[in-house]
Design an enzyme around this catalytic site. Structure first.
Site, PDB file in Angstrom:
ATOM      1  N   ARG A 228      78.499  48.520  62.985  1.00 29.85           N
ATOM      2  CA  ARG A 228      77.508  48.339  64.042  1.00 29.85           C
ATOM      3  C   ARG A 228      77.680  49.446  65.081  1.00 29.85           C
ATOM      4  NH1 ARG A 228      75.194  45.729  60.828  1.00 29.85           N
ATOM      5  NH2 ARG A 228      74.609  43.530  60.925  1.00 29.85           N
ATOM      6  N   HIS A 276      70.587  53.116  58.616  1.00 28.64           N
ATOM      7  CA  HIS A 276      71.160  51.784  58.335  1.00 28.64           C
ATOM      8  C   HIS A 276      70.983  51.438  56.847  1.00 28.64           C
ATOM      9  CE1 HIS A 276      72.340  47.763  60.321  1.00 28.64           C
ATOM     10  NE2 HIS A 276      72.682  47.742  59.031  1.00 28.64           N
TER      11      HIS A 276
HETATM   12  P1  NAP Z   1      84.618  40.360  57.524  1.00 24.77           P
HETATM   13  O1  NAP Z   1      84.878  39.999  56.098  1.00 24.77           O
HETATM   14  O2  NAP Z   1      84.463  39.272  58.510  1.00 24.77           O
HETATM   15  O3  NAP Z   1      85.794  41.341  57.965  1.00 24.77           O
HETATM   16  C1  NAP Z   1      85.972  41.732  59.297  1.00 24.77           C
HETATM   17  C2  NAP Z   1      87.276  42.496  59.428  1.00 24.77           C
HETATM   18  O4  NAP Z   1      87.375  42.971  60.771  1.00 24.77           O
HETATM   19  C3  NAP Z   1      88.506  41.623  59.162  1.00 24.77           C
HETATM   20  O5  NAP Z   1      89.492  42.372  58.510  1.00 24.77           O
HETATM   21  C4  NAP Z   1      88.948  41.246  60.570  1.00 24.77           C
HETATM   22  O6  NAP Z   1      90.342  40.983  60.696  1.00 24.77           O
HETATM   23  C5  NAP Z   1      88.602  42.518  61.323  1.00 24.77           C
HETATM   24  N1  NAP Z   1      88.428  42.248  62.758  1.00 24.77           N
HETATM   25  C6  NAP Z   1      87.484  41.481  63.360  1.00 24.77           C
HETATM   26  N2  NAP Z   1      87.665  41.481  64.697  1.00 24.77           N
HETATM   27  C7  NAP Z   1      88.754  42.240  64.924  1.00 24.77           C
HETATM   28  C8  NAP Z   1      89.454  42.592  66.100  1.00 24.77           C
HETATM   29  N3  NAP Z   1      89.076  42.162  67.326  1.00 24.77           N
HETATM   30  N4  NAP Z   1      90.553  43.381  65.966  1.00 24.77           N
HETATM   31  C9  NAP Z   1      90.948  43.811  64.763  1.00 24.77           C
HETATM   32  N5  NAP Z   1      90.333  43.506  63.601  1.00 24.77           N
HETATM   33  C10 NAP Z   1      89.244  42.728  63.689  1.00 24.77           C
HETATM   34  O7  NAP Z   1      83.289  41.278  57.638  1.00 24.77           O
HETATM   35  P2  NAP Z   1      82.654  42.196  56.493  1.00 24.77           P
HETATM   36  O8  NAP Z   1      81.878  41.371  55.529  1.00 24.77           O
HETATM   37  O9  NAP Z   1      83.706  43.100  55.967  1.00 24.77           O
HETATM   38  O10 NAP Z   1      81.551  42.999  57.342  1.00 24.77           O
HETATM   39  C11 NAP Z   1      81.911  43.844  58.421  1.00 24.77           C
HETATM   40  C12 NAP Z   1      80.649  44.277  59.148  1.00 24.77           C
HETATM   41  O11 NAP Z   1      79.908  45.231  58.373  1.00 24.77           O
HETATM   42  C13 NAP Z   1      79.602  43.185  59.406  1.00 24.77           C
HETATM   43  O12 NAP Z   1      79.951  42.418  60.530  1.00 24.77           O
HETATM   44  C14 NAP Z   1      78.340  43.988  59.634  1.00 24.77           C
HETATM   45  O13 NAP Z   1      78.231  44.272  61.008  1.00 24.77           O
HETATM   46  C15 NAP Z   1      78.585  45.294  58.907  1.00 24.77           C
HETATM   47  N6  NAP Z   1      77.632  45.529  57.798  1.00 24.77           N
HETATM   48  C16 NAP Z   1      76.937  46.707  57.790  1.00 24.77           C
HETATM   49  C17 NAP Z   1      76.052  46.968  56.766  1.00 24.77           C
HETATM   50  C18 NAP Z   1      75.275  48.266  56.729  1.00 24.77           C
HETATM   51  O14 NAP Z   1      74.409  48.453  55.857  1.00 24.77           O
HETATM   52  N7  NAP Z   1      75.545  49.211  57.601  1.00 24.77           N
HETATM   53  C19 NAP Z   1      75.877  46.040  55.728  1.00 24.77           C
HETATM   54  C20 NAP Z   1      76.611  44.850  55.759  1.00 24.77           C
HETATM   55  C21 NAP Z   1      77.488  44.606  56.805  1.00 24.77           C
HETATM   56  P3  NAP Z   1      91.072  39.779  59.882  1.00 24.77           P
HETATM   57  O15 NAP Z   1      91.127  40.267  58.432  1.00 24.77           O
HETATM   58  O16 NAP Z   1      92.392  39.668  60.486  1.00 24.77           O
HETATM   59  O17 NAP Z   1      90.187  38.573  60.041  1.00 24.77           O
END
Ligand code: NAP
Length: 313
Positions: A228, A276
């Site tokens: 994001r 995006h």
């Molecule tokens: P996820 O499975 O919830 O993983 C989030 C990761 O971030 C986890 O490892 C979490 O730590 C870590 N995290 C969260 N808050 C943190 C903090 N304050 N300090 C340190 N680490 C933190 O999410 P995901 O499915 O991988 O997706 C990530 C993001 O990608 C989504 O939220 C979305 O915004 C973005 N996205 C972008 C696209 C695009 O096309 N550009 C497509 C899909 C998604 P823990 O492992 O300890 O919980």
């Protein structure tokens, strides 16, 4: 027969495509759009399927038990869910993770092999060989080691990059260094040639990568932002690119999307702009995931793993 409401701000033809695919998965369910539902019916609805809706549009469904998002990122809903007892389930689709891993690999190679610079050199007919650094010499760090971060790390590992990751809770990887907490982040950034952001946008990660933290990266390092826009302070990024502290950034996400045509980011030679597109949702696989989640709930009363609203992801 219970009704499921489908709420989105999608263009009508896209919305119809989603509805058709989800209905194929859930042949025994009645899935309706908000305008097809009376106020009385709205009060008995237990499941909403949503695609980045205005959170206020959920207020009418007072008996909702859970919300299935068609998007992986749910920051708009975590801040706006009205009834705190409602569970929010994000899209977790192995196909999406695979697509993101491919993007991470492609754009890491783009930076590693100086493709942006060669495109510029070609435009000015300049023949100049830049240093060629092999993957096992390059330090690549991933912010976030969740569904998408871990898929990206797996893909990068196959090319033997020197890998690190940062997450809220530490991870146990055999050959990837895992860091957590603020101090760990600073240490990791100091040892990073290419930084990839896959953190969700939450109160804790909003403008996390500010001038102070981005300055921890070594001179000449590069950045990829695929989660994001608001996780990065764009002004700080532009400043550090301008003075040459960072050498290039690949940005797929922005605080304002679409990026305004007047935005100077478009013409910055040190920035590659993507619309995006690093991991678009695959409607077919996502509908299958959503269908299975809802069938499991109807059969066993099990709601899939939901978002921790307090943590924001
Ligand atoms: P996820 O499975 O919830 O993983 C989030 C990761 O971030 C986890 O490892 C979490 O730590 C870590 N995290 C969260 N808050 C943190 C903090 N304050 N300090 C340190 N680490 C933190 O999410 P995901 O499915 O991988 O997706 C990530 C993001 O990608 C989504 O939220 C979305 O915004 C973005 N996205 C972008 C696209 C695009 O096309 N550009 C497509 C899909 C998604 P823990 O492992 O300890 O919980």
């Amino acid at each position: 027969m219970k009704i499921i409401v489908f709420i989105s701000e999608l263009e009508s033809d896209i919305q119809q495509q989603w509805l058709a695919l989800i209905k194929q998965q859930l042949i025994n369910e009645t899935i309706l759009l908000p305008h097809q539902i009376s106020d009385t019916q709205a009060k008995s609805i237990d499941i909403a399927i949503v695609a980045n809706p205005n959170p206020n549009d959920l207020a009418r469904y007072t008996d909702l038990i859970w919300i299935q998002s068609l998007w992986a990122g749910v920051e708009k809903l975590t801040s706006g869910i009205l009834n705190k007892s409602v569970k929010l389930v994000r899209l977790i689709d192995p196909q999406l993770a695979q697509t993101m891993a491919e993007s991470v690999l492609a754009w890491t190679l783009y930076l590693q092999r100086n493709m942006a610079e060669y495109a510029q050199q070609q435009a000015s007919k300049r023949w100049n060989q830049l240093p060629c650094i092999s993957s096992n010499e390059l330090r690549v760090s991933v912010l976030g080691a969740g569904t998408l971060g871990s898929a990206a790390l797996n893909a990068l590992n196959k090319l033997e990059y020197q890998l690190s990751c940062w997450s809220r809770t530490p991870k146990q990887y055999h050959d990837i260094k895992s860091y957590s907490d603020f101090n760990g982040l600073k240490i990791m950034l100091g040892k990073t040639d290419i930084l990839i952001n896959l953190l969700p946008l939450t109160q804790q990660t909003h403008h996390l990568l500010d001038k102070e933290l981005l300055s921890e990266l070594p001179k000449g390092s590069k950045l990829i932002n695929f989660s994001r826009g608001a996780v990065i302070d764009t002004h700080a990024l532009l400043e550090l690119l301008e003075i040459g502290h960072l050498s290039h950034a690949v940005l797929d996400v922005f605080e304002q999307e679409p990026l305004a045509s007047s935005d100077p980011v478009w013409s910055n030679p040190k920035i590659t702009v993507l619309p995006h597109i690093s991991a678009p949702t695959n409607m077919h696989t996502a509908s299958e995931v959503v269908g299975n989640n809802i069938k499991m709930y109807r059969e066993n009363n099990v709601i899939p793993k939901s978002v921790d609203i307090k943590q924001g992801y």
